[in-house]
Design a protein around this motif. Sequence first.
Motif, mmCIF file in Angstrom:
data_model
loop_
_atom_site.group_PDB
_atom_site.id
_atom_site.type_symbol
_atom_site.label_atom_id
_atom_site.label_comp_id
_atom_site.label_asym_id
_atom_site.label_seq_id
_atom_site.Cartn_x
_atom_site.Cartn_y
_atom_site.Cartn_z
ATOM 1 N N LYS A 1 0.567 4.780 6.266
ATOM 2 C CA LYS A 1 -0.091 4.217 5.097
ATOM 3 C C LYS A 1 -1.603 4.370 5.173
ATOM 4 C CE LYS A 1 -0.346 -0.053 2.377
ATOM 5 N NZ LYS A 1 0.084 -1.482 2.293
ATOM 6 N N THR B 1 6.285 -1.007 6.049
ATOM 7 C CA THR B 1 4.941 -0.809 6.604
ATOM 8 C C THR B 1 4.480 -2.016 7.404
ATOM 9 O OG1 THR B 1 3.967 -1.603 4.531
ATOM 10 C CG2 THR B 1 4.280 0.770 4.760
ATOM 11 N N GLU C 1 3.080 1.784 9.075
ATOM 12 C CA GLU C 1 1.742 1.230 8.843
ATOM 13 C C GLU C 1 0.672 2.280 9.118
ATOM 14 O OE1 GLU C 1 -0.988 -2.616 10.191
ATOM 15 O OE2 GLU C 1 0.947 -2.205 11.158
ATOM 16 N N GLN D 1 1.822 -6.899 0.577
ATOM 17 C CA GLN D 1 0.973 -5.897 -0.045
ATOM 18 C C GLN D 1 -0.520 -6.223 0.037
ATOM 19 O OE1 GLN D 1 1.985 -2.855 -1.449
ATOM 20 N NE2 GLN D 1 3.833 -3.436 -0.350
ATOM 21 N N TYR D 2 -0.865 -7.497 0.036
ATOM 22 C CA TYR D 2 -2.283 -7.884 -0.027
ATOM 23 C C TYR D 2 -2.638 -8.683 1.219
ATOM 24 C CZ TYR D 2 -6.668 -9.815 -1.779
ATOM 25 O OH TYR D 2 -7.986 -10.170 -1.930
ATOM 26 N N GLN E 1 7.869 0.380 1.321
ATOM 27 C CA GLN E 1 6.620 -0.382 1.316
ATOM 28 C C GLN E 1 6.703 -1.595 2.232
ATOM 29 O OE1 GLN E 1 5.501 -1.377 -2.670
ATOM 30 N NE2 GLN E 1 5.239 0.751 -3.303
ATOM 31 N N LEU E 2 7.843 -2.265 2.224
ATOM 32 C CA LEU E 2 8.003 -3.443 3.080
ATOM 33 C C LEU E 2 8.078 -3.056 4.556
ATOM 34 C CD1 LEU E 2 10.567 -5.559 1.006
ATOM 35 C CD2 LEU E 2 8.086 -5.784 1.104
ATOM 36 N N ALA F 1 2.216 -9.430 -8.279
ATOM 37 C CA ALA F 1 3.439 -8.774 -7.806
ATOM 38 C C ALA F 1 4.107 -7.910 -8.866
ATOM 39 C CB ALA F 1 4.429 -9.825 -7.304
ATOM 40 N N TYR G 1 6.363 -10.591 -1.410
ATOM 41 C CA TYR G 1 5.867 -9.250 -1.732
ATOM 42 C C TYR G 1 4.345 -9.203 -1.697
ATOM 43 C CZ TYR G 1 5.301 -4.819 -4.186
ATOM 44 O OH TYR G 1 4.952 -3.541 -4.523
#
Length: 442
Positions: A103, A93, A100, A337-338, A90-91, A268, A333
């Motif tokens: 995703k 991306t 990316e 993610q956001y 995930q990181l 998170a 995080y």
Amino acid sequence: MSAIIQVFKDADLRRKILFTLGLIILYRIGAQIPAPGVDYTQISGRLEELSEDQGSVYSLINLFSGGALLQLSVFAIGIMPYITSAIIVQLLTVVIPKFEQLKKEGQSGQAKMTQYTRYLTVALALLQSSGIVALADRQQLLGPGVEVLDPDRTIWDLIMLTLVLTSGAVLIMWLGELITEKGVGNGMSLLIFAGIATRLPTDGVQILNNSGGLVFGIILVAVIALVVGVVFVEQGQRRIPVQYAKRMVGRRQYGGSSTYLPLKVNQAGVIPVIFASSLIYMPVLITEIVNSGRTTPPDNWWQNNVIAYLQTPSSWVYILIYFVLVIFFSYFYVSVQYDPRDQADNMKKYGGFIPGIRPGTPTAQYLAYVMNRLLFVGSIYLALIAVLPNIALDFGIGSQGAGGGLAAFGGTAILILVSVSLTTVKQIESQLLQSNYEGLLK
């Protein structure tokens, strides 16, 4: 009880729940099967003496595996390699453009990222298994000089043990994915939930025997208060009103509705705690592997200061470092993610706007401002939850001989148990509502 009865009246939902329970039972059975070449009698006797306190460098992994790590069972490595791999992917991306792009490709891209996560899981499980077997081979896993393997072992026996532990981690990954696809969902979290929940009776009896009824009663009251607080914060959210303008598509009119954008206080989840715990025990684990073959540890600054503090979870230096790491990873995080810009662009694309805020960049700045304020509260909350067991250790609660076994009653364990319970109940209720029932929560 009527809501629970309705759950089992739905044939499809009943099948999913029974399938999930069956896999969880299979997971717990595998956690009790000793790996080949392991002296289980020696390990059992040593664990009774050791009392498995919070001072172990492997306390977090051992907690997530339901105590299987220090028993060197088939599932000793547990679910941690898969969780770590999923977080790393995930990181990535943000760092690697290809990830990316995957995703944004939807289901096909997600399937490709899942495949990369599995490959990385195998690599991390092999690395972790090798480290654990090396410590066991050098009689350092359960304390200096404690022999937990067959004395007549060969290098092939160690290779076989490493492969078995790695295969166990891969099998757990498969069980978790089966629960997610064919069960009630949230498979990996449910396996962690099962591992922690199985520790509750044993750790409760241990606290009662070592500290007496008064301390045990105080801990129960504190746990109940902690559960209430965790539920309150985990359910808390900031609802930002969003208005969608009316628009014509052909001869039909769309939009014109009012809704809200929910921003959770703890955006998170428990990921920052896992990150911080993994990072803080990694130097100690590497140092123990390097020094395990020596008769006396080297006398240097690293050994006398850094490792000395990191090996003592009850020290205030350890607590402060742990506290700061949880806050740092919370911000890191969520920032990965956001993205407020993407949220603002999506709202603008579909004709949505926040009343009083102009679309585009001003909306993104406003969302970032609100998210930072929520994140400040959420990160402090996570950090306090994470260090509660360490503070208890500093005051003599949960240490060996004075209430050992506080791991399953600690803040991280309670946070995971409550979060997974709330998520699972919501998933079951959503499936109930699809069958036109009242739901599990009224």
